[in-house]
Design a protein around this motif. Structure first.
Motif, PDB file in Angstrom:
ATOM      1  N   ASP A  36       0.786  -1.235   0.000  1.00 41.85           N
ATOM      2  CA  ASP A  36       0.000   0.000   0.000  1.00 41.85           C
ATOM      3  C   ASP A  36       0.817   1.283   0.000  1.00 41.85           C
ATOM      4  OD1 ASP A  36       0.714  -0.978   2.480  1.00 41.85           O
ATOM      5  OD2 ASP A  36      -1.015  -0.180   3.520  1.00 41.85           O
ATOM      6  N   SER A  37       2.028   1.265   0.609  1.00 46.21           N
ATOM      7  CA  SER A  37       2.727   2.546   0.684  1.00 46.21           C
ATOM      8  C   SER A  37       3.409   2.915  -0.635  1.00 46.21           C
ATOM      9  CB  SER A  37       3.705   2.580   1.864  1.00 46.21           C
ATOM     10  OG  SER A  37       4.738   1.665   1.696  1.00 46.21           O
ATOM     11  N   THR A  38       3.628   1.933  -1.489  1.00 43.82           N
ATOM     12  CA  THR A  38       4.101   2.269  -2.832  1.00 43.82           C
ATOM     13  C   THR A  38       2.995   2.029  -3.862  1.00 43.82           C
ATOM     14  OG1 THR A  38       4.939   0.026  -3.083  1.00 43.82           O
ATOM     15  CG2 THR A  38       6.527   1.687  -2.393  1.00 43.82           C
ATOM     16  N   GLY A  39       1.988   1.272  -3.462  1.00 42.86           N
ATOM     17  CA  GLY A  39       0.975   0.814  -4.416  1.00 42.86           C
ATOM     18  C   GLY A  39       0.075   1.917  -4.938  1.00 42.86           C
ATOM     19  N   ASP A  64      -0.425  -3.722   3.857  1.00 42.92           N
ATOM     20  CA  ASP A  64       0.341  -4.216   5.011  1.00 42.92           C
ATOM     21  C   ASP A  64       1.182  -3.137   5.699  1.00 42.92           C
ATOM     22  OD1 ASP A  64       2.137  -3.848   2.971  1.00 42.92           O
ATOM     23  OD2 ASP A  64       2.964  -5.865   2.972  1.00 42.92           O
ATOM     24  N   HIS A  65       1.444  -2.034   5.027  1.00 40.73           N
ATOM     25  CA  HIS A  65       2.298  -0.997   5.613  1.00 40.73           C
ATOM     26  C   HIS A  65       1.472   0.038   6.391  1.00 40.73           C
ATOM     27  CE1 HIS A  65       5.380  -2.615   2.979  1.00 40.73           C
ATOM     28  NE2 HIS A  65       6.261  -1.721   3.403  1.00 40.73           N
ATOM     29  N   ASN A  66       0.509   0.634   5.699  1.00 41.59           N
ATOM     30  CA  ASN A  66      -0.214   1.785   6.271  1.00 41.59           C
ATOM     31  C   ASN A  66      -1.462   1.339   7.017  1.00 41.59           C
ATOM     32  OD1 ASN A  66       1.735   3.269   5.075  1.00 41.59           O
ATOM     33  ND2 ASN A  66       0.457   4.185   3.517  1.00 41.59           N
ATOM     34  N   ASP A 119       8.548  -3.168  -3.794  1.00 39.14           N
ATOM     35  CA  ASP A 119       9.097  -3.173  -2.444  1.00 39.14           C
ATOM     36  C   ASP A 119      10.459  -3.842  -2.520  1.00 39.14           C
ATOM     37  OD1 ASP A 119       8.043  -2.893   0.637  1.00 39.14           O
ATOM     38  OD2 ASP A 119       9.585  -4.426   0.372  1.00 39.14           O
ATOM     39  N   SER A 120      11.425  -3.272  -1.829  1.00 36.46           N
ATOM     40  CA  SER A 120      12.805  -3.750  -1.991  1.00 36.46           C
ATOM     41  C   SER A 120      13.010  -5.168  -1.463  1.00 36.46           C
ATOM     42  CB  SER A 120      13.773  -2.795  -1.309  1.00 36.46           C
ATOM     43  OG  SER A 120      13.564  -2.811   0.081  1.00 36.46           O
ATOM     44  N   HIS A 121      12.100  -5.650  -0.605  1.00 36.40           N
ATOM     45  CA  HIS A 121      12.289  -7.005  -0.066  1.00 36.40           C
ATOM     46  C   HIS A 121      11.572  -8.086  -0.861  1.00 36.40           C
ATOM     47  CE1 HIS A 121      13.786  -4.571   3.329  1.00 36.40           C
ATOM     48  NE2 HIS A 121      14.720  -5.500   3.241  1.00 36.40           N
ATOM     49  N   THR A 122      11.159  -7.741  -2.071  1.00 37.58           N
ATOM     50  CA  THR A 122      10.556  -8.731  -2.970  1.00 37.58           C
ATOM     51  C   THR A 122      11.450  -9.971  -3.153  1.00 37.58           C
ATOM     52  OG1 THR A 122       9.405  -6.919  -4.054  1.00 37.58           O
ATOM     53  CG2 THR A 122       9.524  -8.977  -5.279  1.00 37.58           C
ATOM     54  N   CYS A 360       8.456  -2.009  12.021  1.00 40.53           N
ATOM     55  CA  CYS A 360       9.579  -2.064  11.071  1.00 40.53           C
ATOM     56  C   CYS A 360       9.666  -0.784  10.250  1.00 40.53           C
ATOM     57  CB  CYS A 360       9.438  -3.273  10.160  1.00 40.53           C
ATOM     58  SG  CYS A 360      10.740  -3.385   8.955  1.00 40.53           S
ATOM     59  N   ILE A 361       8.507  -0.176   9.978  1.00 40.26           N
ATOM     60  CA  ILE A 361       8.529   1.063   9.197  1.00 40.26           C
ATOM     61  C   ILE A 361       8.040   2.238  10.056  1.00 40.26           C
ATOM     62  CG2 ILE A 361       6.306   0.547   8.044  1.00 40.26           C
ATOM     63  CD1 ILE A 361       9.436   2.324   6.579  1.00 40.26           C
ATOM     64  N   GLY A 362       8.207   2.088  11.369  1.00 39.00           N
ATOM     65  CA  GLY A 362       7.851   3.191  12.264  1.00 39.00           C
ATOM     66  C   GLY A 362       6.352   3.418  12.358  1.00 39.00           C
ATOM     67  N   GLY A 383      16.726   6.592  13.067  1.00 38.83           N
ATOM     68  CA  GLY A 383      15.426   7.258  13.031  1.00 38.83           C
ATOM     69  C   GLY A 383      14.300   6.427  12.446  1.00 38.83           C
ATOM     70  N   ARG A 384      14.615   5.313  11.790  1.00 37.08           N
ATOM     71  CA  ARG A 384      13.576   4.519  11.116  1.00 37.08           C
ATOM     72  C   ARG A 384      12.542   3.961  12.107  1.00 37.08           C
ATOM     73  NH1 ARG A 384      12.919   1.054   6.108  1.00 37.08           N
ATOM     74  NH2 ARG A 384      11.959  -0.848   6.822  1.00 37.08           N
ATOM     75  N   SER A 385      12.968   3.759  13.345  1.00 39.28           N
ATOM     76  CA  SER A 385      12.035   3.223  14.352  1.00 39.28           C
ATOM     77  C   SER A 385      11.001   4.258  14.765  1.00 39.28           C
ATOM     78  CB  SER A 385      12.817   2.786  15.587  1.00 39.28           C
ATOM     79  OG  SER A 385      13.398   3.935  16.195  1.00 39.28           O
ATOM     80  N   PHE A 492       0.704   9.882   3.634  1.00 34.12           N
ATOM     81  CA  PHE A 492       0.714  10.857   2.531  1.00 34.12           C
ATOM     82  C   PHE A 492       1.474  10.348   1.304  1.00 34.12           C
ATOM     83  CE2 PHE A 492      -0.078  13.116   6.437  1.00 34.12           C
ATOM     84  CZ  PHE A 492      -1.259  13.766   6.107  1.00 34.12           C
ATOM     85  N   ARG A 493       1.595   9.036   1.170  1.00 40.34           N
ATOM     86  CA  ARG A 493       2.306   8.478   0.030  1.00 40.34           C
ATOM     87  C   ARG A 493       1.594   8.765  -1.299  1.00 40.34           C
ATOM     88  NH1 ARG A 493       6.355   4.591   0.483  1.00 40.34           N
ATOM     89  NH2 ARG A 493       7.729   5.238   2.168  1.00 40.34           N
ATOM     90  N   SER A 494       0.317   9.150  -1.228  1.00 45.64           N
ATOM     91  CA  SER A 494      -0.350   9.518  -2.484  1.00 45.64           C
ATOM     92  C   SER A 494      -0.470  11.036  -2.589  1.00 45.64           C
ATOM     93  CB  SER A 494      -1.718   8.847  -2.572  1.00 45.64           C
ATOM     94  OG  SER A 494      -2.431   9.038  -1.375  1.00 45.64           O
ATOM     95  N   GLY A 532      18.602   1.117   0.234  1.00 46.94           N
ATOM     96  CA  GLY A 532      17.412   0.803   1.032  1.00 46.94           C
ATOM     97  C   GLY A 532      16.203   0.558   0.178  1.00 46.94           C
ATOM     98  N   SER A 533      15.155   1.304   0.463  1.00 45.05           N
ATOM     99  CA  SER A 533      13.832   0.948  -0.045  1.00 45.05           C
ATOM    100  C   SER A 533      13.656   1.246  -1.526  1.00 45.05           C
ATOM    101  CB  SER A 533      12.776   1.685   0.779  1.00 45.05           C
ATOM    102  OG  SER A 533      12.106   2.625   0.001  1.00 45.05           O
ATOM    103  N   SER A 534      12.535   0.757  -2.052  1.00 38.99           N
ATOM    104  CA  SER A 534      12.201   0.967  -3.460  1.00 38.99           C
ATOM    105  C   SER A 534      11.352   2.214  -3.657  1.00 38.99           C
ATOM    106  CB  SER A 534      11.418  -0.241  -3.965  1.00 38.99           C
ATOM    107  OG  SER A 534      10.152  -0.254  -3.349  1.00 38.99           O
TER     108      SER A 534
HETATM  109  C1  MIC Z   1      10.939  -0.544   3.656  1.00 36.61           C
HETATM  110  O1  MIC Z   1      11.157  -1.597   4.237  1.00 36.61           O
HETATM  111  O2  MIC Z   1      11.712   0.435   3.676  1.00 36.61           O
HETATM  112  C2  MIC Z   1       9.650  -0.408   2.857  1.00 36.61           C
HETATM  113  C3  MIC Z   1       8.787   0.525   3.592  1.00 36.61           C
HETATM  114  O3  MIC Z   1       9.006  -1.650   2.785  1.00 36.61           O
HETATM  115  C4  MIC Z   1      10.029   0.079   1.458  1.00 36.61           C
HETATM  116  C5  MIC Z   1       8.873   0.427   0.618  1.00 36.61           C
HETATM  117  C6  MIC Z   1       8.285   1.781   0.914  1.00 36.61           C
HETATM  118  O4  MIC Z   1       9.015   2.714   1.209  1.00 36.61           O
HETATM  119  O5  MIC Z   1       7.076   1.876   0.833  1.00 36.61           O
HETATM  120  C7  MIC Z   1      10.898  -0.882   0.678  1.00 36.61           C
HETATM  121  O6  MIC Z   1      11.610  -1.653   1.265  1.00 36.61           O
HETATM  122  O7  MIC Z   1      10.925  -0.829  -0.557  1.00 36.61           O
END
Ligand code: MIC
Ligand code: SF4
Length: 640
Positions: A36-39, A64-66, A119-122, A360-362, A383-385, A492-494, A532-534
């Motif tokens: 959802d946060s990138t979707g 799963d994120h937001n 998502d980078s953990h694909t 994991c994403i604060g 700061g990610r926490s 606010f990802r959109s 890091g992330s995608s």
């Molecule tokens: C992350 O672990 O940093 C995230 C949140 O899953 C990101 C995707 C994002 O920023 O929405 C990721 O790993 O790609």
């Protein structure tokens, strides 16, 4: 000459290019996933491309994120994604069904297929023998529309696993060891392929922990063979028919090789604030722990949760520790609830969170000021926490659970016998939270809440690219620095205009204002800029602020692709010493930009303020040059 596993799958899916490492190739994508946060952005872009129905074998949209709904924003985005998914032929995994990578592994992943995820953990899917790659949302949107995915043909690095893990040592310790050896930039341009006798000793969820956190190496992806163990896992998921054997040829050749002796591994931890600051738990010592968080796409499988429950059973967590646990999926949570393990966790004092990314994403559970937080997650960037002063250590579920009881970082080997958990012969299967798309999408109305704002689209490249140096940052700047994510910002990802006012603020609170006041300009970065992330928001927010180019010592793969997709020039210093000569607010100028981007690898940049000139490299494929000239992938796709 025999092929390795990665080369075999690439060869099967190759659309254009030849498989020489470093050259531009494109591959056919079988499956996609979004979260959802990138979707939201990915589907807005998919709509902008204008295709009626996805062309993939299976596409899934996860929520799963937001999941904290402290205002209407997240719920609005969920509704948008649900309706857009239904319309265009995408399966929708409802909030509560689990973390995308965990659910994809359990229910949808197929050995030998390609998976592209926003998502980078694909690469978690590599645990099943998939070629699973993380990308920006726009690349995933193009793949959903049937477009090939372009990458640089990676080198393949073999990780030869020998021996067998000792009690209390787990898959997390293997990937932490690999991170210690290769570092957070050691995987750039490579596929990490696991092989050797040790592979047979690891279950699919353990393999998935390793491929998941391969993202922290900067790797294109990581992969395990698909063997009898994979078959057993898929059978237990009621999906034996999805299994095929996939293994490297006996005479396969690799570009690089390292060996990890599983028998020699000890419990490890990645220290603040980087996943490669790895040392043994004993060397780090018995530091006092304030918070323990167990879950995330790295360590939230049934196996991990059962180990934790068995360690906690009949005990009480330390009075000064807050323990939170988020099982990775509805399947895992239901199984724990049915077999009593959930009761053991709750009785011991754990706070149970829904099956989602959460801390994991604060998204909640930010630790206290200066806290030491042990997490089974994959990233511990500052700061990610959600708490800037927190000290986050990345550990295995075993280290986490035992330390939650003792109140200090503890080597679990001091704790007695290790839990022995068997892989279930049958997982509990109930896909009632996955909604199939409408048969006839034309009747579905897409619902857009007020939180959804138009996203910025670039204009074709101009012939003179000039502007001020807006910021100069050091090595290993993460996308969490560029576009911070936490419970306050994720909704606010959109809404890129809103997000942009937080862009790069962890590095310099004045960056957004300076960028606006100067009509944009340049970012100067160090090594591995954008790791890091995608999240393509790390390119879209700078685009909104008028950033025209980033000059760095080197780039992380996905972020560089996102910059190109946004029409922002990624340039690397030919002579790294030139980094030192640039100061913030220096005026930089590239003349004759169109011709230079079309034809040359080396571009001349004038430092007008210093009255000097330096060379930068643009390492772009022909297609990427055209994307740059068009002002980004969306314009390019429309033009073509
Ligand atoms: C992350 O672990 O940093 C995230 C949140 O899953 C990101 C995707 C994002 O920023 O929405 C990721 O790993 O790609
Ligand atoms: Fe979610 Fe964390 Fe995994 Fe990213 S790393 S997908 S935020 S659980």
């Amino acid at each position: 000459m025999g092929l390795n596993l990665a080369q075999k799958i690439i060869k099967d899916h190759l659309v254009t290019g030849d498989m020489t490492p470093g050259s531009d190739i494109s591959i056919r994508i079988d499956q996609t996933l979004t979260q959802d946060s990138t979707g939201t952005m990915a589907y807005l872009q998919f709509e902008a491309i204008g295709i009626d129905r996805v062309k993939t074998k299976k596409s899934v949209a996860y929520i799963d994120h937001n999941t904290i709904q402290s205002g209407f924003e997240n719920a609005d985005d969920h509704k948008y994604i649900q309706t857009v998914a239904s319309k265009y032929g995408i399966y929708f995994s409802k909030p509560g069904n689990g973390i995308c990578h965990q659910v994809q592994l359990e229910r949808f992943g197929v050995p030998g297929m390609t998976l592209l995820g926003s998502d980078s953990h694909t690469p978690t899917g590599g645990g099943l023998g998939m070629l699973a790659i993380g990308a920006g949302g726009l690349d995933v949107a193009v793949a959903m529309g049937g477009g090939a995915y372009h990458i640089t043909m990676p080198k393949v690095c073999k990780v030869n696993l020998v021996g067998k893990l000792n009690p209390w040592i787990s898959a997390k310790d293997i990937i932490l060891e690999v991170l210690k050896v290769l570092t957070v930039k050691g995987g750039v341009g490579k596929v990490i392929e696991y092989a050797g006798e040790g592979v047979k000793t690891l279950t699919v969820p353990e393999r998935a922990t390793i491929t998941n956190m391969g993202a922290e190496l900067g790797a294109t992806t990581s992969i395990f063979p698909s063997d009898e163990i994979t078959k057993e896992f898929l059978k237990a998921q009621g999906r034996e028919s999805d299994w095929t054997e996939i293994k490297p040829d006996a005479d396969a050749v690799y570009d690089e090789e390292i060996t990890v002796n599983l028998s020699a591994l000890v419990p490890m931890a990645a220290q603040p604030h980087s996943p490669d600051r790895v040392d043994s738990v004993t060397n780090i010592g018995k530091i006092k722990v304030d918070q323990v968080a167990i879950g995330s796409c790295t360590n939230s499988s049934y196996l991990d949760m059962m180990k934790v429950a068995s360690i906690l059973k009949g005990k009480t967590i330390h009075p000064e520790v807050s323990l939170v646990i988020a099982p990775g999926s509805k399947q895992v949570l239901t199984m724990l609830a049915k077999n009593g393990a959930l009761a053991d966790m709750v009785a011991a004092g754990a706070r149970i969170l829904e099956s989602a990314c959460g801390p994991c994403i604060g998204m909640g559970q930010a630790p206290k000021t200066d806290a030491v937080s042990l997490r089974t997650f994959n990233r511990n960037f500052e700061g990610r926490s959600g708490t800037k002063s927190a000290q986050v250590y990345l550990v295995s579920p075993e280290v986490a659970a035992v330390s939650a009881l003792t109140g200090v970082l503890t080597d679990p080997r001091e704790f007695g016998d290790a839990p022995q958990i068997e892989m279930p012969k049958e997982f509990l299967i109930n896909d009632n939270m996955v909604i199939a798309p409408a048969e006839d999408g034309s009747k579905v109305e897409v619902v857009r809440g007020p939180n959804i704002k138009p996203f910025p689209v670039n204009v074709p490249l101009s012939d003179v690219v000039s502007g001020k140096t807006l910021i100069k940052v050091e090595d290993n700047i993460t996308t969490d620095h560029i576009m911070p994510s936490n419970a306050k910002l994720l909704p606010f990802r959109s809404n890129v205009p809103y997000l942009a006012s937080f862009c790069l603020t962890p590095c310099d609170p004045d960056f957004p204002e300076r960028a606006k006041a100067n009509n944009g300009g340049f970012i100067i970065g160090g090594v591995n800029y954008g790791q890091g992330s995608s999240r393509e928001h790390a390119a879209l927010a700078p685009l909104y602020l008028g950033v025209k180019g980033v000059i760095a010592k080197s780039f992380a793969r996905i972020h560089m692709a996102n910059l190109i997709n946004s029409g922002i020039l990624p340039m690397t210093f030919v002579n790294e010493a030139d980094y030192d000569s640039i100061d913030v607010m220096d005026e930089l100028k590239i003349e004759n930009a169109i011709e230079q981007v079309k034809k040359s690898n080396i571009i001349k940049v004038k430092n007008v303020t210093k009255n000097s000139e330096f060379d930068v490299e643009i390492n772009l494929s022909d297609r990427q040059r055209e994307i740059m000239l068009a002002g980004g992938l969306l314009n390019y796709t429309k033009n073509n």
